[in-house]
Design a protein around this motif. Structure first.
Motif, PDB file in Angstrom:
ATOM      1  N   ASP A  32     -47.626  21.042 -23.708  1.00  0.00           N
ATOM      2  CA  ASP A  32     -48.932  21.313 -23.091  1.00  0.00           C
ATOM      3  C   ASP A  32     -49.563  20.032 -22.568  1.00  0.00           C
ATOM      4  N   LEU A  33     -49.355  18.932 -23.289  1.00  0.00           N
ATOM      5  CA  LEU A  33     -49.894  17.641 -22.842  1.00  0.00           C
ATOM      6  C   LEU A  33     -49.265  17.229 -21.511  1.00  0.00           C
ATOM      7  N   CYS A  34     -47.947  17.400 -21.387  1.00  0.00           N
ATOM      8  CA  CYS A  34     -47.268  17.093 -20.119  1.00  0.00           C
ATOM      9  C   CYS A  34     -47.812  17.954 -18.983  1.00  0.00           C
ATOM     10  N   ILE A  35     -47.990  19.231 -19.262  1.00  0.00           N
ATOM     11  CA  ILE A  35     -48.492  20.159 -18.243  1.00  0.00           C
ATOM     12  C   ILE A  35     -49.896  19.763 -17.793  1.00  0.00           C
ATOM     13  N   ILE A  36     -50.756  19.447 -18.749  1.00  0.00           N
ATOM     14  CA  ILE A  36     -52.138  19.088 -18.428  1.00  0.00           C
ATOM     15  C   ILE A  36     -52.199  17.791 -17.617  1.00  0.00           C
ATOM     16  N   LEU A  37     -51.444  16.777 -18.034  1.00  0.00           N
ATOM     17  CA  LEU A  37     -51.461  15.491 -17.329  1.00  0.00           C
ATOM     18  C   LEU A  37     -50.917  15.613 -15.911  1.00  0.00           C
ATOM     19  N   LEU A  38     -49.822  16.360 -15.744  1.00  0.00           N
ATOM     20  CA  LEU A  38     -49.276  16.572 -14.400  1.00  0.00           C
ATOM     21  C   LEU A  38     -50.266  17.324 -13.516  1.00  0.00           C
ATOM     22  N   PHE A  88     -57.450  29.402 -20.515  1.00  0.00           N
ATOM     23  CA  PHE A  88     -56.853  28.234 -19.866  1.00  0.00           C
ATOM     24  C   PHE A  88     -55.503  28.559 -19.230  1.00  0.00           C
ATOM     25  N   TYR A  89     -55.305  29.828 -18.901  1.00  0.00           N
ATOM     26  CA  TYR A  89     -54.041  30.246 -18.282  1.00  0.00           C
ATOM     27  C   TYR A  89     -53.827  29.569 -16.930  1.00  0.00           C
ATOM     28  N   PHE A  90     -54.907  29.216 -16.272  1.00  0.00           N
ATOM     29  CA  PHE A  90     -54.819  28.616 -14.940  1.00  0.00           C
ATOM     30  C   PHE A  90     -54.026  27.308 -14.945  1.00  0.00           C
ATOM     31  N   ARG A  91     -53.910  26.670 -16.128  1.00  0.00           N
ATOM     32  CA  ARG A  91     -53.177  25.401 -16.181  1.00  0.00           C
ATOM     33  C   ARG A  91     -51.704  25.597 -15.821  1.00  0.00           C
ATOM     34  N   PHE A  92     -51.152  26.757 -16.149  1.00  0.00           N
ATOM     35  CA  PHE A  92     -49.751  27.024 -15.805  1.00  0.00           C
ATOM     36  C   PHE A  92     -49.591  27.247 -14.298  1.00  0.00           C
ATOM     37  N   ILE A  93     -50.598  27.850 -13.690  1.00  0.00           N
ATOM     38  CA  ILE A  93     -50.560  28.079 -12.240  1.00  0.00           C
ATOM     39  C   ILE A  93     -50.610  26.750 -11.501  1.00  0.00           C
ATOM     40  N   PHE A  97     -47.475  24.643  -9.149  1.00  0.00           N
ATOM     41  CA  PHE A  97     -47.624  24.033  -7.821  1.00  0.00           C
ATOM     42  C   PHE A  97     -47.426  22.518  -7.897  1.00  0.00           C
ATOM     43  N   ALA A  98     -47.931  21.905  -8.959  1.00  0.00           N
ATOM     44  CA  ALA A  98     -47.755  20.461  -9.123  1.00  0.00           C
ATOM     45  C   ALA A  98     -46.283  20.106  -9.264  1.00  0.00           C
ATOM     46  N   PHE A  99     -45.570  20.875 -10.055  1.00  0.00           N
ATOM     47  CA  PHE A  99     -44.150  20.609 -10.305  1.00  0.00           C
ATOM     48  C   PHE A  99     -43.344  20.702  -9.008  1.00  0.00           C
ATOM     49  N   SER A 100     -43.549  21.767  -8.258  1.00  0.00           N
ATOM     50  CA  SER A 100     -42.815  21.938  -6.996  1.00  0.00           C
ATOM     51  C   SER A 100     -43.207  20.858  -5.989  1.00  0.00           C
ATOM     52  N   TYR A 101     -44.482  20.485  -5.983  1.00  0.00           N
ATOM     53  CA  TYR A 101     -44.949  19.452  -5.055  1.00  0.00           C
ATOM     54  C   TYR A 101     -44.288  18.110  -5.340  1.00  0.00           C
ATOM     55  N   PHE A 102     -44.261  17.722  -6.613  1.00  0.00           N
ATOM     56  CA  PHE A 102     -43.686  16.423  -6.975  1.00  0.00           C
ATOM     57  C   PHE A 102     -42.182  16.386  -6.749  1.00  0.00           C
ATOM     58  N   ILE A 104     -40.644  17.827  -4.395  1.00  0.00           N
ATOM     59  CA  ILE A 104     -40.444  17.673  -2.951  1.00  0.00           C
ATOM     60  C   ILE A 104     -40.802  16.260  -2.501  1.00  0.00           C
ATOM     61  N   LYS A 105     -41.903  15.728  -3.015  1.00  0.00           N
ATOM     62  CA  LYS A 105     -42.408  14.442  -2.547  1.00  0.00           C
ATOM     63  C   LYS A 105     -41.653  13.244  -3.111  1.00  0.00           C
ATOM     64  N   ILE A 106     -41.143  13.374  -4.319  1.00  0.00           N
ATOM     65  CA  ILE A 106     -40.397  12.263  -4.926  1.00  0.00           C
ATOM     66  C   ILE A 106     -38.918  12.595  -4.799  1.00  0.00           C
ATOM     67  N   SER A 107     -38.267  12.002  -3.853  1.00  0.00           N
ATOM     68  CA  SER A 107     -36.912  12.412  -3.465  1.00  0.00           C
ATOM     69  C   SER A 107     -35.889  12.284  -4.598  1.00  0.00           C
ATOM     70  N   VAL A 108     -36.011  11.261  -5.439  1.00  0.00           N
ATOM     71  CA  VAL A 108     -35.012  11.049  -6.490  1.00  0.00           C
ATOM     72  C   VAL A 108     -35.246  11.940  -7.706  1.00  0.00           C
ATOM     73  N   LEU A 109     -36.398  12.587  -7.760  1.00  0.00           N
ATOM     74  CA  LEU A 109     -36.773  13.317  -8.964  1.00  0.00           C
ATOM     75  C   LEU A 109     -35.873  14.522  -9.214  1.00  0.00           C
ATOM     76  N   THR A 110     -35.463  15.199  -8.159  1.00  0.00           N
ATOM     77  CA  THR A 110     -34.619  16.385  -8.314  1.00  0.00           C
ATOM     78  C   THR A 110     -33.303  16.044  -9.007  1.00  0.00           C
ATOM     79  N   LYS A 111     -32.682  14.959  -8.577  1.00  0.00           N
ATOM     80  CA  LYS A 111     -31.416  14.537  -9.187  1.00  0.00           C
ATOM     81  C   LYS A 111     -31.626  14.109 -10.632  1.00  0.00           C
ATOM     82  N   TYR A 112     -32.678  13.343 -10.894  1.00  0.00           N
ATOM     83  CA  TYR A 112     -32.973  12.911 -12.260  1.00  0.00           C
ATOM     84  C   TYR A 112     -33.225  14.107 -13.174  1.00  0.00           C
ATOM     85  N   PHE A 113     -33.953  15.069 -12.651  1.00  0.00           N
ATOM     86  CA  PHE A 113     -34.288  16.250 -13.449  1.00  0.00           C
ATOM     87  C   PHE A 113     -33.022  17.066 -13.762  1.00  0.00           C
TER      88      PHE A 113
END
Length: 333
Positions: A32-38, A88-93, A97-102, A104-113
């Motif tokens: 939950d901490l990771c989700i909130i910070l992202l 606080f269900y909205f945090r998952f929504i 969007f934050a996860f998909s955005y990052f 896309i924007k951070i090119s190396v992240l997909t491979k690392y993940f």
């Protein structure tokens, strides 16, 4: 270079996303901490760029859904219990969007993940298989949960691996396998050793799900692979080899482990055994037998109670997390 790559939060975003699969193992706090910070970093970025919520119709729609859940909780019989889930269900929504955005924007992240998931599944699968054969895992956690009497003699213990007292190892793996497979095809990995490692991790992950005895997780995987064979561009040769290998390993474990076999046999025994269903949905009356259940007798009754609850609360529902509170009411039994 993308705007997000120029910001100091870049390394924090990478760490939080790569740490998330591990955080989910430790419990709800770190995940939950990771989700909130992202989500905060995501909102901060769009706030600086004067982003308006209505500019994204999908984000706007899901936030409306979140508000609907809050209204449902507000009008429910157990408000505080329901608000624990909906407020606080909205945090998952926002996180989605934050996860998909990052990604896309951070090119190396997909491979690392991809490689993070790969090695996490590799480790927890080998750890679980070790526990299966020796009774404890690499951290010394014992598999304490015995099969219930109807599934065995009570002496055999279910595998939980790194989750210790929680029997959700199979569910965890079955949820990450689709992500792993999708990223593998998305990245279009060509190196031979990487392909071999992927197939090896995939195979032992499937075996691990099987030996956990989690039937829902096994069913989820079967459904995914059926759809995956249709959607993904996979050669017929690879499909045949994969299916034969999976069947050989699964059959071997079920043949050698009678308690594990009895647990999965219980599904078919329940489906084929006589069950009961209500005469109608307006009055309980006497139960009448039915020749076959919906998955199992218990599932059939669960669906019937849920439908009765829906009929009494068609517009706003009973509120999230309130089924367990209302299902014991006499009028819904």
């Amino acid at each position: 270079m993308n705007i997000i790559l120029k910001e100091k939060n870049n390394y924090l975003v990478i760490f939080l996303i790569l740490f998330l699969p591990i955080a989910l193992i430790t419990g709800p706090f770190l995940s939950d901490l990771c989700i909130i910070l992202l989500s905060i970093i995501f909102l901060k970025y769009f706030w600086k760029n004067n982003f308006q919520i209505h500019q994204s119709k999908y984000l706007f729609f899901f936030l409306i859904v979140s508000i609907y859940f809050i209204i449902s909780s507000l009008l429910s019989d157990f408000k505080l219990n329901s608000f624990e889930s909906s407020l606080f269900y909205f945090r998952f929504i926002i996180f989605a969007f934050a996860f998909s955005y990052f990604l896309i924007k951070i090119s190396v992240l997909t491979k690392y993940f991809y490689f993070t998931i790969l090695f996490v599944l590799l480790f927890i699968s080998l750890d679980a298989i070790y526990q299966y054969f020796f009774g404890f895992n690499l951290f010394g956690f014992e598999n304490r949960y015995p099969w219930t009497p109807q599934y065995g003699n009570g002496e055999y213990h279910r595998v939980s691996g790194v989750f210790r007292d929680e029997l959700k190892l199979g569910s965890y793996i079955s949820k990450f396998i689709p992500i792993l497979v999708s990223l593998y095809f998305f990245l279009n990995i060509k190196k031979r050793y990487s392909n071999f490692l992927f197939l090896f991790v995939l195979l032992i992950s499937i075996i691990t799900v099987l030996i956990t005895g989690e039937r829902a997780a096994v069913g989820y995987l079967i459904l995914f692979f059926i759809i995956g064979f249709i959607l993904f561009d996979i050669s017929k040769k690879i499909k045949i080899i994969f299916i034969i290998s999976a069947l050989i390993f699964a059959s071997s474990f079920l043949y050698l482990d009678t308690n594990l076999k009895m647990r999965f046999d219980s599904i078919f025994n329940s489906v084929n055994s006589p069950g009961y269903i209500y005469k109608n949905f307006d009055n309980i009356g006497e139960d009448i037998p039915m020749e076959i259940s919906v998955f199992t007798n218990q599932h059939a009754r669960h669906y019937i109670v849920a439908f009765r609850l829906f009929l009494d609360n068609k517009l706003v529902g009973i509120g999230p997390k309130n089924f367990r509170k209302l299902c014991d009411y006499e009028k819904y039994r």
